[in-house]
Design a protein around this motif. Structure first.
Motif, PDB file in Angstrom:
ATOM      1  N   ASP A 260      12.495 -25.307  24.173  1.00 50.81           N
ATOM      2  CA  ASP A 260      12.142 -24.799  25.515  1.00 50.81           C
ATOM      3  C   ASP A 260      13.016 -25.453  26.581  1.00 50.81           C
ATOM      4  O   ASP A 260      12.542 -25.814  27.672  1.00 50.81           O
ATOM      5  CB  ASP A 260      10.662 -25.063  25.817  1.00 50.81           C
ATOM      6  N   GLY A 261      14.290 -25.646  26.252  1.00 53.44           N
ATOM      7  CA  GLY A 261      15.248 -26.183  27.215  1.00 53.44           C
ATOM      8  C   GLY A 261      15.260 -27.691  27.350  1.00 53.44           C
ATOM      9  O   GLY A 261      16.094 -28.244  28.066  1.00 53.44           O
TER      10      GLY A 261
ATOM     11  N   GLY B 266       7.783 -33.259   9.256  1.00 58.44           N
ATOM     12  CA  GLY B 266       7.166 -34.578   9.458  1.00 58.44           C
ATOM     13  C   GLY B 266       6.560 -34.806  10.829  1.00 58.44           C
ATOM     14  O   GLY B 266       5.420 -35.246  10.955  1.00 58.44           O
ATOM     15  N   GLY B 267       7.292 -34.512  11.897  1.00 56.64           N
ATOM     16  CA  GLY B 267       6.783 -34.812  13.237  1.00 56.64           C
ATOM     17  C   GLY B 267       5.950 -33.683  13.811  1.00 56.64           C
ATOM     18  O   GLY B 267       6.358 -32.519  13.787  1.00 56.64           O
ATOM     19  N   ASP B 268       4.758 -34.006  14.313  1.00 56.03           N
ATOM     20  CA  ASP B 268       3.882 -32.978  14.881  1.00 56.03           C
ATOM     21  C   ASP B 268       4.506 -32.284  16.087  1.00 56.03           C
ATOM     22  O   ASP B 268       4.231 -31.114  16.355  1.00 56.03           O
ATOM     23  CB  ASP B 268       2.543 -33.608  15.297  1.00 56.03           C
ATOM     24  N   LYS B 269       5.357 -33.013  16.816  1.00 54.52           N
ATOM     25  CA  LYS B 269       5.965 -32.440  18.024  1.00 54.52           C
ATOM     26  C   LYS B 269       6.965 -31.333  17.694  1.00 54.52           C
ATOM     27  O   LYS B 269       7.289 -30.507  18.542  1.00 54.52           O
ATOM     28  CB  LYS B 269       6.659 -33.528  18.829  1.00 54.52           C
ATOM     29  N   LEU B 270       7.476 -31.335  16.441  1.00 50.34           N
ATOM     30  CA  LEU B 270       8.504 -30.370  16.056  1.00 50.34           C
ATOM     31  C   LEU B 270       8.010 -29.325  15.067  1.00 50.34           C
ATOM     32  O   LEU B 270       8.576 -28.231  15.001  1.00 50.34           O
ATOM     33  CB  LEU B 270       9.712 -31.104  15.450  1.00 50.34           C
ATOM     34  N   ALA B 271       6.976 -29.639  14.309  1.00 56.37           N
ATOM     35  CA  ALA B 271       6.498 -28.743  13.257  1.00 56.37           C
ATOM     36  C   ALA B 271       6.179 -27.360  13.798  1.00 56.37           C
ATOM     37  O   ALA B 271       5.422 -27.204  14.756  1.00 56.37           O
ATOM     38  CB  ALA B 271       5.266 -29.337  12.581  1.00 56.37           C
ATOM     39  N   GLY B 272       6.817 -26.341  13.185  1.00 60.20           N
ATOM     40  CA  GLY B 272       6.557 -24.953  13.556  1.00 60.20           C
ATOM     41  C   GLY B 272       7.202 -24.498  14.851  1.00 60.20           C
ATOM     42  O   GLY B 272       7.032 -23.335  15.254  1.00 60.20           O
TER      43      GLY B 272
END
Length: 433
Positions: free
Chosen positions: A177-178, A226-232
């Motif tokens: 998102d930029g 692994g990281g919740d901030k990046l998953a999906g």
């Protein structure tokens, strides 16, 4: 003292006794007199402390010691009556009843015995089988991979677009998102296309790029990343290609063999092929053993040899399974079990069958190890832990000390014994092709 014994089965027995108060008093008197020789009491010389003073000073401790002495006598008399030797016992005797009254103590002592297993015809538990064979095609495929691993990346002689197998030197900068995210950027990173080193879709979009070309690569991080901030999350990577290198093909010949077999006798291509074939055969045997034959053999042995099991060992195995299950339960579920004894018992019983199989397997392996003269010394356990730790980039000594302090070494040793025993039996049944 009244003694009553009950041999429940070949692995369990009970000793019931009524210890009269007179016996406890006599033991207490004896222990107190012995203690007068060593007790240190202010106002008295060592060895001159009166028995009455010792009794007052060490009252509760003397009672406990007197009762413990009586229990040892109960055990000794019970074992004599049962005709059981001390070395046949497993674990500590369990005091399942200890009720004190004014004139006596009623006790029940439960003991566990090492099971006696008749291992006749245990080798018949597995049929003969053919050793896995490795063909020339598999050897050549391994040779191709080996040769490829020896190849070096060099700059392109003639500029072209990147393709799978190339090493691309690139800069990348990722954003969601930029906004840039941590760990999403690198400079002059060497990425081998087709290695699947990056998240799915990234390398596919780099294929076809040329030197000095910039491109926006759009990908989606996996849901299990692994990281919740990046998953999906959907992400964009700004990619800039600085250089493209191709791998120089290494010929499969004696020169390759000399490099791979450096320091060995007869470093020829034929010898290399022979070693590769032996390695692939060993890997195929190990896979067959671990995936199929060992589990099947152990199940066969557990089903074939039936014998009485020490009750407390089975209960310990159930406790382990129950604790593991509790770790997966919610606080409300655990609270319900604490408040409902019958439900807790029902849950315990669901683990009994597997617990009995596990305990039976342990005793069978232990007996087979004796029959096959298989041993695993402590230094073998240490070497195994050290090797696996180094393979995982861990400190070997630290890993060993951690296992040791957690009390895992006996379990690891038993697992290694099991592996050796089953392997030895299977090896005796394997027919060379």
């Amino acid at each position: 003292m009244k003694i009553k014994t009950n041999k429940i089965d070949a692995a369990n027995a009970e000793i019931e006794a009524v210890i009269p108060k007179e016996m406890i008093d006599a033991n207490l008197e004896k222990i107190a007199k012995e203690l007068t020789k060593t007790a240190v009491v202010q106002g008295f010389r060592k060895g001159k402390v009166p028995v009455s003073v010792v009794k007052k000073q060490y009252g509760s401790r003397l009672v406990q010691d007197a009762e413990a002495e009586a229990l040892r006598e109960v055990l000794s008399m019970g074992l004599d009556e049962l005709k059981i030797a001390n070395e046949s016992l497993i674990g500590e005797p369990n005091i399942s009843k200890f009720v004190k009254s004014d004139d006596k103590i009623d006790v029940i002592v439960k003991i566990a015995l090492r099971p006696e297993i008749d291992l006749a015809s245990y080798a018949d538990s597995v049929d003969e089988f053919d050793k896995p064979t490795i063909g020339d095609e598999e050897v050549n495929e391994k040779l191709e991979k080996l040769a490829d691993s020896q190849g070096k990346f060099v700059d392109l002689k003639r500029k072209r677009a990147a393709k799978s197998g190339d090493s691309v030197i690139l800069d990348f900068e990722g954003s969601i998102d930029g906004e840039l995210f941590e760990g999403g950027a690198a400079k002059e990173f060497a990425l081998v296309l087709g290695s699947n080193q990056f998240i799915p879709g990234f390398e596919d979009q780099v294929i076809g790029m040329k030197i000095d070309e910039e491109k926006i690569v759009k990908v989606t991080f996996p849901e299990n990343y692994g990281g919740d901030k990046l998953a999906g999350k959907d992400a964009e990577f700004k990619v800039n290609v600085h250089n493209i290198q191709e791998k120089v093909k290494v010929e499969i010949d004696d020169a390759l063999a000399e490099k791979v077999l450096a320091g060995q006798d007869n470093p020829t291509l034929e010898n290399l092929k022979t070693q590769i074939k032996n390695q692939l055969e060993n890997e195929a045997v190990a896979k067959l053993y671990n995936d199929e034959l060992k589990p099947a053999l152990l199940d066969s042995l557990v089903g074939k040899f039936m014998f009485a099991l020490p009750e407390f060992v089975v209960e310990q195995e159930i406790d382990i399974a129950l604790n593991k299950k509790a770790g997966e339960m919610s606080e409300d579920e655990i609270k319900e079990l604490r408040e409902n004894a019958s439900k807790l018992e029902e849950l315990r019983e669901t683990f009994r069958e597997n617990a009995e199989k596990s305990v039976r397997a342990t005793f069978i392996i232990d007996s087979l190890a004796t029959a096959e003269n298989v041993k695993v010394e402590e230094n073998e356990v240490m070497q195994t832990i050290y090797y696996e730790a180094m393979q995982m980039g861990q400190d070997p000594k630290e890993a060993y000390d951690k296992y040791k302090s957690a009390g895992y070494l006996p379990a690891i040793q038993m697992s290694m014994v099991e592996d050796k025993v089953l392997t030895k039996i299977l090896n005796s049944k394997m027919k060379e092709a």
